[in-house]
Design a protein around this motif. Structure first.
Motif: not given
Ligand code: ADP
Ligand code: ZN
Ligand code: ZN
Length: 817
Positions: A403-410
Motif C-alpha cells: 500500500d502507498e507504493e510511492h512512499e520513499s520510506s520503503y
C-alpha cells in the motif's frame, strides 16, 4: 570422511565461512539451523548453516563448531534463496541480510548485551542450576556480556543456556540499542466502578438530573456498553452522545468517568464474532474484478485509486479469497504509524489471523510472529508490517499487497542491506509464484512506467467512496499578495479568511510546511525562483564556506548570486521558515483556538506522535501545523481545510524527483481534507501559481504530471529510463576522501565513460567528523545491470587493495532514489 558446513556469519564479510562437524552432527544439521561458532581470536557468533558438504577449505583450517542451537531450521530454503538475491542485487553481504532479517534474540554473539526481562514472568524453581546462576548475577549487575557469562559458568558453550533463558523470558537481549517503538495510544472511558451496580447508576442519574447534557452522556455510555463488550473510545462517546469534549472533561473531573489508554496495535483480540466484510460499491466492485482478471495475465498489478476511494476494502476482499485457500498474506505499509489505524480495521474482519511486524517491536514480540509465520500458524496468516516484514519466513505466500507504493520510506538507506521493500516484495512474490498488488493514489513514476511497458497491469479507481467530491484546490499567488500588502506574516488574506470560516463552523484546519531538510537552497523572496544546475535539472545548493552555489550531482558551481537572476531582486533567502514560526503566527492570528505542531521536535518524546494524532481525532486541536509527517494516509474525520504554506521550497528541493515528490505530497495532504460528507478545501500558497506541477495538483492530473516527468527523465537520463547506483566515500581526513574519491571516479570512468557523475560533496559534507563524497553511476537502458555491478565490484576490490585507501568507508547504494 571429514564433514563441513558453510555458514553465514552475521557480520559484513563477503564470503561464507567453513567449519568442521562430527559424524554425528552430519545427519542432524540442515540448512537454516543455527550453530554457535568461534571466530577470530576470541569472538563467538551465532551462525546460520548454509549447506553441509565434504570439501575442505583451502585458505584456512576449519575450526569445529561449538554447539548446535536448533533442532529444526529457523529459516527456510526459500529465504536462503531470497537472501542471496538481496545480497547480489543490493551489493551487500549475506551477513548484512541475516542481521536485518533475524530478530536480535536469534543472533547471540560476544557483543550481545544481556539484561533481565522486565516483562517476563517465570518461576525461579523452573530454572536449572546454570540458568539460576546467571539470573542471580543479573540481580547484581544491570547487564552482562557473553564473556561474563562464560566466566560465571566457567565454560565456553554458553549460548544454549542463554537461548533457554530467553525462551523462559528470564532475560532479554540488545534492546537498548533500538529506538523504542512508540505504540499508538487511544483514549477510552468507563464509568467509575462505584456506579456499576444498578443502584449506583440510578443514584448517579438522579444526581445529574439538573445537568441534562452530562446525563445524556452517561445514558449513551450505558447503552453503548450494553451493545458491545469492547472498550469505548472517548471519540465514540463524544460523537454518539452528540456532546463536546468540555462536558466529558467535567464528568472526568467529577470522578464519574474514568479515562484510560490502550495501545491499539497490541490489543489482544477478544475473539468476538468477526464483522462481515463491507459490500463493495459499484466502482469498487468493478476495480476488484479488473484486478482479478489482470492477475490472469500479470503477476503484478498497480491499483491507482484516488484518495479515499476505498482501496483498503478492495484489499480486504482479495485477502478473504486467499485465506480461503489457506495461504499467507503479506500486507506492506510504509510507516509504523499507519499500521495502528489499519490493524483494528483488519482485526474486525479477520480477528486473530492478523499479526503486526516491524523493527520497533521488541525482540520477543518479533520472535513470536516469526515462529507463527514459520509454522504457518493461522495466528499470523496475515502479516501487516513495515519494510522488514518482507524478510519473514513465509511458507506459503498467496498474496502480497504494497500500500502507498510511492512512499520513499520503503527504501532502507542505512545500514546495509539498502533494499527497497516494494521491489523486494515483488521478488518475494515471484519466489512463491503469487500475485502482488501495488496501491496508491499517486503512484511512483517508475511503477506507472512499468504499467506503460506492460510489465505491470493497471487498474484505475477514479471516484471517492460515497461519491464525496475531491477537495477544491485553490492556488494563491503570494508574489501578488506581497505586492498588494495582503500578507500577514506568512499568511495571505485568502488563507486567513478560509481559516476563520472553517474554525467558526467548528471544523479543523491542517497547515503544512515542508521541512526543508538539510538542503540550503537559495530562493528569491520576491519571485520565488531558485537557481538551477544547467546539466542536471536540480536546484543548486548554497555552500557558505566558499560562498558558492553548487550542484551536488555533477559538481557544477558558480559564485553565489547577488541578485535574483529572474527578477533582479536583492532580497534572497537561504534559510526558509519552519513550522515553529507558522505555529506562532497562528497563535497570534487566532488566539481563541487551540494550535498544535507536529514535527521532529514535538514528536520526539514518548508517545508524542500518537498523542497528537489522538488529540486531533478527538477534536482537542483546532489547527495542526506540521511537516510531511501528517500526510501519510491518515484518515481524519473533521478536517475541512488544508493550507500549504509554501509550495515553492518543495519544488526547488535539489533532487531529480523533487517535482514528482511535490506532486505526491500535495495530493496526499489535500486528500486529508473533507473525507466524509462535506467537500474539503485546499489552499496552496506559492510565488509561482503557473508552475506546471501546481496546475497538475489543482486539476488532479496525474497523467499529465507523469508524461511531463518522463520527458525530463529521458532528457536528463534519470530513472526509470536509466538506473542509478550511488557510491559514498567517508573518512575523517578531508584530503584522504578527496584523493580516494578521485581515484574511484577515475577508475569508474575508464569503464563507464560519461555515465559517471562526481565525485561531489553533498550539501552537508561532514557528518560526525566524517567527510563525505558521492559518485553516481548511471546505467543506460541497454546496459546489463548485473555486468555493471560486476565491473564495479572489481573496481571496489582494487580500491581496497591500495593500502592508503583501506581505512576509507565505501557505501554502495543501488537504486538510491
Ligand atoms: P483509501 O485507502 O482509498 O484512501 P479507504 O479504504 O480508507 O480509502 O476508504 C475511505 C473511507 O470509506 C473509509 O472510512 C472506509 O471505511 C469507507 N469505505 C470504503 N469502502 C467502503 C464500503 N464498501 N462500504 C462502507 N464504507 C466504505
Ligand atoms: Zn526573483
Ligand atoms: Zn548538475
Amino acid at each position: 570422511m571429514l564433514h563441513y558446513i558453510d555458514v553465514i556469519l552475521p557480520i559484513p564479510i563477503p564470503k561464507l565461512f567453513t567449519y568442521s562437524i562430527t559424524e554425528a552432527e552430519v545427519g542432524f544439521l540442515k540448512p537454516g539451523m543455527r550453530v554457535s561458532v568461534p571466530f577470530g581470536k576470541a569472538k563467538i557468533y551465532t551462525a546460520l548453516v548454509f549447506n553441509v558438504h565434504t570439501n575442505e577449505p583451502h585458505a584456512y583450517e576449519a575450526k569445529e563448531i561449538h554447539q548446535i542451537l536448533d533442532d529444526k531450521p529457523v529459516i527456510t530454503q526459500t529465504q536462503l534463496e531470497y537472501w542471496q538475491w538481496i545480497a547480489e542485487y543490493y551489493m551487500c553481504n549475506l551477513g548484512d541480510v541475516m542481521r536485518a532479517a533475524l530478530p536480535s534474540a536469534f543472533i547471540l554473539e560476544s557483543e550481545t548485551i544481556i539484561t533481565i526481562d522486565r516483562e517476563g514472568s517465570f518461576k525461579e524453581s523452573d530454572l536449572k542450576d546454570e540458568e539460576f546462576l546467571i539470573f542471580e548475577a543479573l540481580q547484581h549487575e544491570s547487564s552482562l556480556k557473553i564473556h561474563d557469562i562464560m566466566s560465571i559458568l566457567d565454560k565456553k558453550n554458553v549460548l544454549p543456556v542463554i537461548k533457554s533463558l530467553l525462551e523462559k523470558k528470564v532475560i532479554s537481549v540488545d534492546e537498548e540499542i533500538f529506538e523504542k517503538y512508540k505504540p499508538k495510544l487511544v483514549r477510552y472511558v468507563k464509568l467509575q466502578s462505584r456506579f456499576s451496580t444498578n443502584q449506583g447508576l440510578q443514584d448517579l442519574l438522579e444526581e445529574l438530573s439538573r445537568a441534562p447534557k452530562q446525563r445524556e452522556v452517561i445514558m449513551t455510555l450505558f447503552s453503548l456498553s450494553a451493545q458491545t463488550k469492547k472498550p469505548i473510545k472517548v471519540s465514540e462517546l463524544t460523537e454518539k452522545s452528540n456532546t463536546s469534549s468540555a462536558i466529558i472533561k467535567s464528568l472526568l473531573d467529577k470522578n464519574v468517568l474514568e479515562e484510560y489508554y490502550i495501545q491499539t496495535d497490541r490489543i489482544e483480540y477478544l475473539g468476538e464474532e468477526n464483522n462481515p466484510i463491507k459490500q463493495l460499491s459499484e466502482a469498487q466492485n468493478i476495480a476488484f474484478h479488473e484486478i482479478k482478471s489482470s492477475f490472469e495475465t500479470h503477476n503484478i498489478t498497480l491499483l491507482h485509486g484516488v484518495t479515499s476511494s476505498g482501496k483498503t476494502e478492495i484489499y480486504v476482499k482479495l485477502i478473504e479469497e486467499v485465506l480461503a485457500q489457506n495461504k499467507q498474506v503479506l500486507y506492506l505499509l510504509p510507516e509504523i504509524a499507519l499500521t495502528t489505524q489499519l490493524v483494528n480495521r483488519l482485526q474486525d474482519y479477520f480477528g486473530e489471523k492478523v499479526a503486526v511486524y516491524h523493527s520497533k517491536y521488541s525482540s520477543q514480540e518479533r520472535v513470536e510472529v516469526w515462529n507463527q509465520v514459520l509454522n504457518k500458524s493461522t495466528k499470523a496468516q496475515i502479516v501487516l508490517g513495515a519494510r522488514s516484514s518482507v524478510l519473514l519466513p513465509f511458507r506459503d505466500l498467496g498474496l502480497v499487497i504494497v500500500d502507498e507504493e510511492h512512499e520513499s520510506s520503503y527504501k532502507q538507506f542505512d545500514p546495509a542491506p539498502r533494499y527497497h521493500a516494494r521491489d523486494s516484495a515483488i521478488v518475494l512474490g515471484h519466489l512463491f509464484n503469487c500475485k502482488t498488488l501495488l496501491g496508491s493514489a499517486t503512484p511512483s513514476v517508475e511503477s506507472f512506467y512499468n504499467t506503460k511497458i506492460k510489465k505491470y497491469a493497471l487498474v484505475e479507481l477514479n471516484t471517492r467512496y460515497n461519491n464525496v467530491l475531491m477537495p477544491d484546490i485553490e492556488l494563491v499567488d503570494i508574489k501578488d499578495k506581497q505586492k498588494r500588502k495582503r500578507m500577514t506574516g506568512h499568511f495571505s488574506d485568502r488563507l486567513i479568511d478560509e481559516m476563520t470560516e472553517t474554525l467558526k463552523a467548528g471544523h479543523q484546519v491542517i497547515l503544512f510546511q515542508n521541512r526543508r531538510g538539510f538542503s540550503p537552497i537559495v530562493e528569491c523572496r520576491t519571485c520565488g525562483v531558485s537557481p538551477q544546475c544547467p546539466n542536471c535539472d536540480v536546484s543548486l545548493t548554497y555552500h557558505q564556506y566558499k560562498d558558492q552555489l553548487r550542484c551536488h550531482y555533477c559538481g557544477y558551481h558558480a559564485v553565489m548570486i547577488k541578485a535574483c537572476e529572474a527578477c533582479g531582486s536583492l532580497d534572497l533567502d537561504n534559510k526558509g521558515f519552519g513550522t515553529q514560526q507558522v505555529e506562532e503566527e497562528v497563535k497570534e492570528l487566532f488566539p481563541d483556538y487551540k494550535v498544535a505542531r507536529m514535527d521532529m521536535d514535538t514528536t520526539r518524546g514518548k508517545y508524542g506522535y500518537e498523542k497528537l494524532i489522538t488529540a486531533l481525532e478527538q477534536q482537542e486541536i483546532d489547527v495542526l501545523v506540521g511537516t510531511q509527517m501528517l500526510t501519510k494516509g491518515l484518515d481524519f474525520r473533521h478536517v475541512k481545510l488544508v493550507g500549504i504554506m509554501n509550495a515553492d521550497n518543495m519544488l526547488n528541493f535539489p533532487d531529480f524527483r523533487a517535482h514528482e515528490r511535490s506532486f505526491q505530497l500535495m495530493v496526499q495532504v489535500s486528500g486529508r481534507a473533507g473525507r466524509t460528507e462535506e467537500r474539503g478545501k485546499v489552499l496552496i500558497q506559492t510565488y509561482n501559481p503557473y508552475h506546471k506541477i501546481l496546475q497538475q495538483v489543482a486539476s488532479n492530473s496525474y497523467l499529465e504530471m507523469y508524461e511531463e516527468q518522463m520527458d525530463e527523465r529521458r532528457n536528463f537520463k534519470y530513472p526509470p529510463i536509466y538506473r542509478l547506483i550511488k557510491i559514498t566515500l567517508k573518512h575523517r581526513n578531508y584530503n584522504k576522501v578527496n584523493v580516494a574519491a578521485d581515484w574511484y571516479a577515475k577508475s569508474l570512468r575508464l569503464v563507464f565513460k560519461s555515465h559517471v557523475l562526481g565525485p561531489e560533496f553533498p550539501p552537508v559534507s561532514r557528518i560526525r567528523n566524517q567527510f563525505i563524497k558521492h559518485i553516481i553511476v548511471k546505467i543506460p537502458p541497454k546496459q546489463s545491470v548485473s555486468k555493471t555491478k560486476e565491473a564495479m565490484i572489481k573496481i571496489n576490490n582494487s580500491f581496497f587493495a591500495v593500502k592508503d585507501f583501506r581505512a576509507v568507508r565505501v557505501i554502495l547504494n543501488v537504486d538510491n532514489y
